[in-house]
Design a protein around this motif. Structure first.
Motif, PDB file in Angstrom:
ATOM      1  N   GLY A  69      42.622  45.442  56.508  1.00  0.00           N
ATOM      2  CA  GLY A  69      43.989  45.582  57.009  1.00  0.00           C
ATOM      3  C   GLY A  69      44.694  44.253  57.175  1.00  0.00           C
ATOM      4  N   MET A  70      44.319  43.263  56.394  1.00  0.00           N
ATOM      5  CA  MET A  70      44.919  41.931  56.490  1.00  0.00           C
ATOM      6  C   MET A  70      46.005  41.752  55.436  1.00  0.00           C
ATOM      7  SD  MET A  70      41.769  39.254  56.921  1.00  0.00           S
ATOM      8  CE  MET A  70      40.572  39.374  58.244  1.00  0.00           C
ATOM      9  N   SER A  71      47.007  40.974  55.799  1.00  0.00           N
ATOM     10  CA  SER A  71      47.990  40.529  54.812  1.00  0.00           C
ATOM     11  C   SER A  71      47.489  39.217  54.202  1.00  0.00           C
ATOM     12  CB  SER A  71      49.349  40.295  55.478  1.00  0.00           C
ATOM     13  OG  SER A  71      49.260  39.240  56.434  1.00  0.00           O
ATOM     14  N   GLN A  72      48.140  38.758  53.158  1.00  0.00           N
ATOM     15  CA  GLN A  72      47.754  37.483  52.560  1.00  0.00           C
ATOM     16  C   GLN A  72      47.944  36.334  53.556  1.00  0.00           C
ATOM     17  OE1 GLN A  72      49.948  37.049  48.868  1.00  0.00           O
ATOM     18  NE2 GLN A  72      48.423  38.223  47.711  1.00  0.00           N
ATOM     19  N   GLU A  73      48.998  36.430  54.374  1.00  0.00           N
ATOM     20  CA  GLU A  73      49.250  35.384  55.368  1.00  0.00           C
ATOM     21  C   GLU A  73      48.132  35.337  56.414  1.00  0.00           C
ATOM     22  OE1 GLU A  73      51.412  37.599  54.361  1.00  0.00           O
ATOM     23  OE2 GLU A  73      53.216  36.553  53.678  1.00  0.00           O
ATOM     24  N   LEU A  90      44.981  36.377  56.081  1.00  0.00           N
ATOM     25  CA  LEU A  90      43.747  35.857  55.477  1.00  0.00           C
ATOM     26  C   LEU A  90      43.833  34.351  55.306  1.00  0.00           C
ATOM     27  CD1 LEU A  90      41.002  36.196  54.175  1.00  0.00           C
ATOM     28  CD2 LEU A  90      42.155  36.760  52.018  1.00  0.00           C
ATOM     29  N   ALA A  91      45.000  33.878  54.887  1.00  0.00           N
ATOM     30  CA  ALA A  91      45.182  32.437  54.714  1.00  0.00           C
ATOM     31  C   ALA A  91      45.016  31.703  56.040  1.00  0.00           C
ATOM     32  CB  ALA A  91      46.565  32.161  54.119  1.00  0.00           C
ATOM     33  N   HIS A  92      45.540  32.291  57.123  1.00  0.00           N
ATOM     34  CA  HIS A  92      45.411  31.682  58.445  1.00  0.00           C
ATOM     35  C   HIS A  92      43.953  31.609  58.873  1.00  0.00           C
ATOM     36  CE1 HIS A  92      46.433  30.532  62.529  1.00  0.00           C
ATOM     37  NE2 HIS A  92      45.679  31.527  62.987  1.00  0.00           N
ATOM     38  N   GLN A 146      50.002  30.907  49.405  1.00  0.00           N
ATOM     39  CA  GLN A 146      50.066  30.763  47.952  1.00  0.00           C
ATOM     40  C   GLN A 146      48.664  30.655  47.338  1.00  0.00           C
ATOM     41  OE1 GLN A 146      51.989  29.111  50.068  1.00  0.00           O
ATOM     42  NE2 GLN A 146      54.038  29.893  49.537  1.00  0.00           N
ATOM     43  N   SER A 147      47.748  30.018  48.075  1.00  0.00           N
ATOM     44  CA  SER A 147      46.376  29.894  47.570  1.00  0.00           C
ATOM     45  C   SER A 147      45.713  31.257  47.465  1.00  0.00           C
ATOM     46  CB  SER A 147      45.555  28.988  48.494  1.00  0.00           C
ATOM     47  OG  SER A 147      46.055  27.670  48.497  1.00  0.00           O
ATOM     48  N   VAL A 148      45.899  32.093  48.487  1.00  0.00           N
ATOM     49  CA  VAL A 148      45.338  33.446  48.455  1.00  0.00           C
ATOM     50  C   VAL A 148      45.959  34.249  47.308  1.00  0.00           C
ATOM     51  CG1 VAL A 148      45.083  35.612  49.723  1.00  0.00           C
ATOM     52  CG2 VAL A 148      44.866  33.428  50.932  1.00  0.00           C
ATOM     53  N   SER A 149      47.277  34.085  47.135  1.00  0.00           N
ATOM     54  CA  SER A 149      47.968  34.801  46.056  1.00  0.00           C
ATOM     55  C   SER A 149      47.403  34.406  44.693  1.00  0.00           C
ATOM     56  CB  SER A 149      49.470  34.497  46.110  1.00  0.00           C
ATOM     57  OG  SER A 149      50.147  35.125  45.039  1.00  0.00           O
TER      58      SER A 149
END
Length: 334
Positions: free
Chosen positions: A15-19, A21-23, A30-33
């Protein structure tokens, strides 16, 4: 499933967003993307963090063939197996650079092949015009033949320059065709995905080019059977060469792009066993094509039958393929 898809699926399961997970990983969104799009691959330390964060093994993340999630018990770890026989490890950046260069080179080399096939077209046409116009002056006929030959050699010179230029660029990656290689984690899945996406284009191009070669011969056969005028037959020969040239461009481009995937994945002619055989075949293949070139030029200049001597290349190509198969069979038996 490749690494990019696994990261995306695990993130969504949590249930995580890319933001978010990045945090958690201390990186940018952008790295996760880029990870999830396959444009880049996480560093090893990030793989370890992803393994801890999602509670899965590093084997599951790194090995594309593992589709089932291997959840870890708290406090357990996994060790990566390293193949001590690996000669060179290929990164995603190097793999992308290799595939991009092969695609660009395939088009230029394809143009070179087209030029070689089309090089005698004007000379053949000039000969037909001489017959049509009834030119009896040998000086005029020799002049036309001289101009046609000069154009032919100029076209071949341009083609050879393309072969040399892009052949030298591809030499940088020659070791991939000859030595055992290893793709870094995630790279194999990305290459397999590109290969799968290209398969339909490859098949269609090969079928289309093959049909073009077959149907290109039919007008010439019909024209000969109907005893058509010699000049019309000359036109049909030129038409055949044009169709063969177009078909050859498709063969070269599609074949080279498809081969770039096989080289990285070490499949088909580029698997480890065949690479050993290719090394042994390299010495005689160079001498073979030098001999074919010498025969072609010698026969063509002696007979001046440029409209017929191109067949030498077709026969040589078929013979070369047969010799390669025999050589490979003998090598495998040994």
């Amino acid at each position: 499933m490749i690494l990019a898809d696994k990261i995306m699926n695990l993130r969504k399961q949590q249930g995580m967003s890319q933001e978010e997970l990045a945090h958690q990983l201390g990186i940018s969104r952008q790295s996760v993307s880029k990870w999830e799009s396959g444009a880049s691959i996480p560093d090893l330390d990030k793989i370890l963090k992803l393994s801890d964060l999602f509670g899965v093994s590093t084997d599951y993340l790194l090995k594309d063939e593992l589709e089932e999630v291997s959840f870890l018990e708290p406090g357990t770890t996994t060790d990566d197996n390293i193949d001590s026989e690996i000669v060179k490890s290929i990164s995603i950046e190097e793999a992308n650079a290799f595939m991009d260069l092969y695609e660009r080179a395939s088009k230029k080399i394809g143009i070179g092949v087209v030029l070689c096939i089309l090089s005698p077209v004007l000379l053949i046409l000039a000969g037909g015009l001489c017959e049509l116009g009834g030119i009896e002056d040998s000086a005029s006929e020799d002049f036309l033949c001289g101009i046609g030959t000069a154009i032919l050699l100029s076209i071949i010179a341009v083609a050879v320059s393309l072969f040399i230029r892009y052949g030298m660029l591809l030499d940088k990656y020659e070791y991939m065709e000859k030595e055992k290689i290893s793709l870094q984690y995630g790279v194999q899945g990305i290459v397999e995905k590109k290969k799968e996406a290209y398969e339909e284009t490859f098949r269609d191009t090969i079928v289309r080019s093959t049909l073009m070669c077959i149907f290109g011969v039919i007008p010439l056969i019909v024209g000969g059977a109907l005893n058509l005028d010699d000049f019309i037959l000359v036109i049909l020969v030129d038409l055949l060469l044009i169709l063969v040239a177009i078909a050859s461009y498709g063969f070269v481009v599609a074949g080279m792009i498809h081969s770039s995937y096989q080289i990285l994945l070490q499949q088909g002619d580029y698997d480890v066993k065949n690479k050993k055989g290719n090394k042994k075949a390299e010495a005689w293949s160079g001498a073979y094509w030098c001999l074919v070139t010498a025969i072609f030029l010698g026969v063509s200049f002696i007979t001046k039958a440029w409209d017929m001597t191109w067949i030498i290349w077709a026969v040589a190509g078929v013979l070369y393929a047969g010799l390669c198969c025999v050589f490979r069979a003998v090598s495998n038996n040994k």
